[in-house]
Write a protein that holds these residues in place. Sequence first.
Motif, PDB file in Angstrom:
ATOM      1  N   ALA A   1    -112.273 -23.346 -36.085  1.00 27.48           N
ATOM      2  CA  ALA A   1    -112.797 -24.039 -37.262  1.00 27.48           C
ATOM      3  C   ALA A   1    -113.610 -23.048 -38.073  1.00 27.48           C
ATOM      4  O   ALA A   1    -114.501 -22.379 -37.546  1.00 27.48           O
ATOM      5  N   LEU A   2    -113.282 -22.931 -39.347  1.00 27.27           N
ATOM      6  CA  LEU A   2    -114.036 -22.100 -40.272  1.00 27.27           C
ATOM      7  C   LEU A   2    -114.990 -23.013 -41.030  1.00 27.27           C
ATOM      8  O   LEU A   2    -114.558 -24.004 -41.623  1.00 27.27           O
TER       9      LEU A   2
ATOM     10  N   GLN B   1    -118.565 -18.939 -41.045  1.00 25.54           N
ATOM     11  CA  GLN B   1    -118.693 -18.849 -39.602  1.00 25.54           C
ATOM     12  C   GLN B   1    -117.486 -19.515 -38.954  1.00 25.54           C
ATOM     13  O   GLN B   1    -116.957 -20.486 -39.493  1.00 25.54           O
ATOM     14  N   ALA B   2    -117.052 -18.989 -37.813  1.00 23.37           N
ATOM     15  CA  ALA B   2    -115.883 -19.543 -37.118  1.00 23.37           C
ATOM     16  C   ALA B   2    -116.260 -19.984 -35.716  1.00 23.37           C
ATOM     17  O   ALA B   2    -117.092 -19.353 -35.052  1.00 23.37           O
TER      18      ALA B   2
ATOM     19  N   GLU C   1    -108.358 -14.115 -40.190  1.00 27.68           N
ATOM     20  CA  GLU C   1    -108.004 -13.409 -41.422  1.00 27.68           C
ATOM     21  C   GLU C   1    -108.839 -13.916 -42.598  1.00 27.68           C
ATOM     22  O   GLU C   1    -109.322 -13.123 -43.413  1.00 27.68           O
ATOM     23  N   ARG C   2    -109.021 -15.228 -42.672  1.00 27.21           N
ATOM     24  CA  ARG C   2    -109.801 -15.792 -43.778  1.00 27.21           C
ATOM     25  C   ARG C   2    -111.275 -15.454 -43.651  1.00 27.21           C
ATOM     26  O   ARG C   2    -111.981 -15.336 -44.654  1.00 27.21           O
TER      27      ARG C   2
ATOM     28  N   TRP D   1    -112.701 -26.135 -41.952  1.00 27.22           N
ATOM     29  CA  TRP D   1    -111.283 -25.820 -42.130  1.00 27.22           C
ATOM     30  C   TRP D   1    -110.724 -25.418 -40.780  1.00 27.22           C
ATOM     31  O   TRP D   1    -111.037 -24.362 -40.247  1.00 27.22           O
ATOM     32  N   MET D   2    -109.885 -26.272 -40.213  1.00 25.91           N
ATOM     33  CA  MET D   2    -109.291 -26.008 -38.899  1.00 25.91           C
ATOM     34  C   MET D   2    -107.870 -25.483 -39.062  1.00 25.91           C
ATOM     35  O   MET D   2    -107.093 -26.021 -39.852  1.00 25.91           O
ATOM     36  N   ASP D   3    -107.560 -24.415 -38.308  1.00 27.35           N
ATOM     37  CA  ASP D   3    -106.222 -23.838 -38.400  1.00 27.35           C
ATOM     38  C   ASP D   3    -106.006 -22.920 -37.199  1.00 27.35           C
ATOM     39  O   ASP D   3    -106.905 -22.739 -36.370  1.00 27.35           O
TER      40      ASP D   3
END
Length: 398
Positions: free
Chosen positions: A192-193, A275-276, A244-245, A235-237
């Motif tokens: 999650a970003l 933050q991730a 990368e983001r 933002w979950m991916d």
Amino acid sequence: MSDTCDILISGGGIAGLTAAAAFGTAGFKVICVDPTPPIIDGTAEGADLRSTAMLQPARILLERAGLWDNLAPHAAPLQVMRIIDAGGAESEPRVTREFDAADISDQPFGWNFPNWLLRREMMTRLEALDTVDFRAGIGTKRLFTRVGGAKVTLSDESTVQSKLVIAADGRNSPMRTAAGISVRTQRYGQKALVFVVTHPTPHENVSTEIHRTGGPFTLVPLPDRDGLPCSAVVWMDDGRLIQERLEMDVAHFEDEASVRSTHHFGPLTLVSPRQAWPIVTQYANRLNAERLALIAEAAHVMPPIGAQGLNMSLTDIATLLDLAQERREGLGDAKMLEAYHTERYGDITLRVRGIDLLNRASQAGSTVARDARAAGLSALYSAAPVRKMLMQMGLGMR
């Protein structure tokens, strides 16, 4: 010489601080420890830039803990939950459904707060309570229990004797490990970003969750910033893409985030660091051991969907608080802790499994799976009794 208290809380995150305030306000003698001092300035290095939506039931606990009055001026109400499916050929809405709190209540679904601000107000409350001793920079190291109480060795080699130990010390809980309680863990390859943006279109107290592939893109209302509407984003991916983001230059990142948001509120402007966080589902096989209760991420971890995580943690605290007040003479005994496990475990496992299913649906990459997700959203929304039931379940009212 050992210090003594009624309750030792291992962990000074938001859940641990809330528990300390709640039990301290109720008259219990509390010692709360955490190896990392809380950062209470949103501009400081290492500040937790995530936000937390406190749902309706959470407010009751915050009031009992003496926290709500100071938090209320900073609250961003969440009146409407908007879900958008953008799983077509282009990143644009194809199904939009809104769940309005007015259909089930005269209050918003909840109120959103920056995490660093929650810590600041909670620390202020603890400083005003002579029943609470908060020790920053100190963690828990060893746990020894017997029928009559617990003895905990801290990282500075001092000891504390208490009737009840509450483990609020995270997904890798040292107290849970010391008690020999195992966990079940599911990994998704996601991260999650989290970041904060401003945008030209007002959010109007609407929390917006946009589904395409890889996981949801969620914008949660925050108070205006520098005269502009402001939202916290999760933002979950796929973990590789999130990394990368995380490293993109700001202009490129803003463009990509705006596209992923379907430009729902217009172009997004980044106003915080990024933050991730890794995404996992995890839950303990038991919530208790002798003289020990697990709460929050020591007990359950899940993807950040539907604002369930911390609100489940606050329900843990409220349940323990009720049992402790009913059984002051038996605080921390086997009967009390077995009652805690029995009352909470079924709800926790049900919600963990439900969020797991929702997350898997949000990851859908194939056209068929995306179409099925969109059709399912429309079907659930079109049945008013089902829609209301889902809203009530999300709030923990059923």
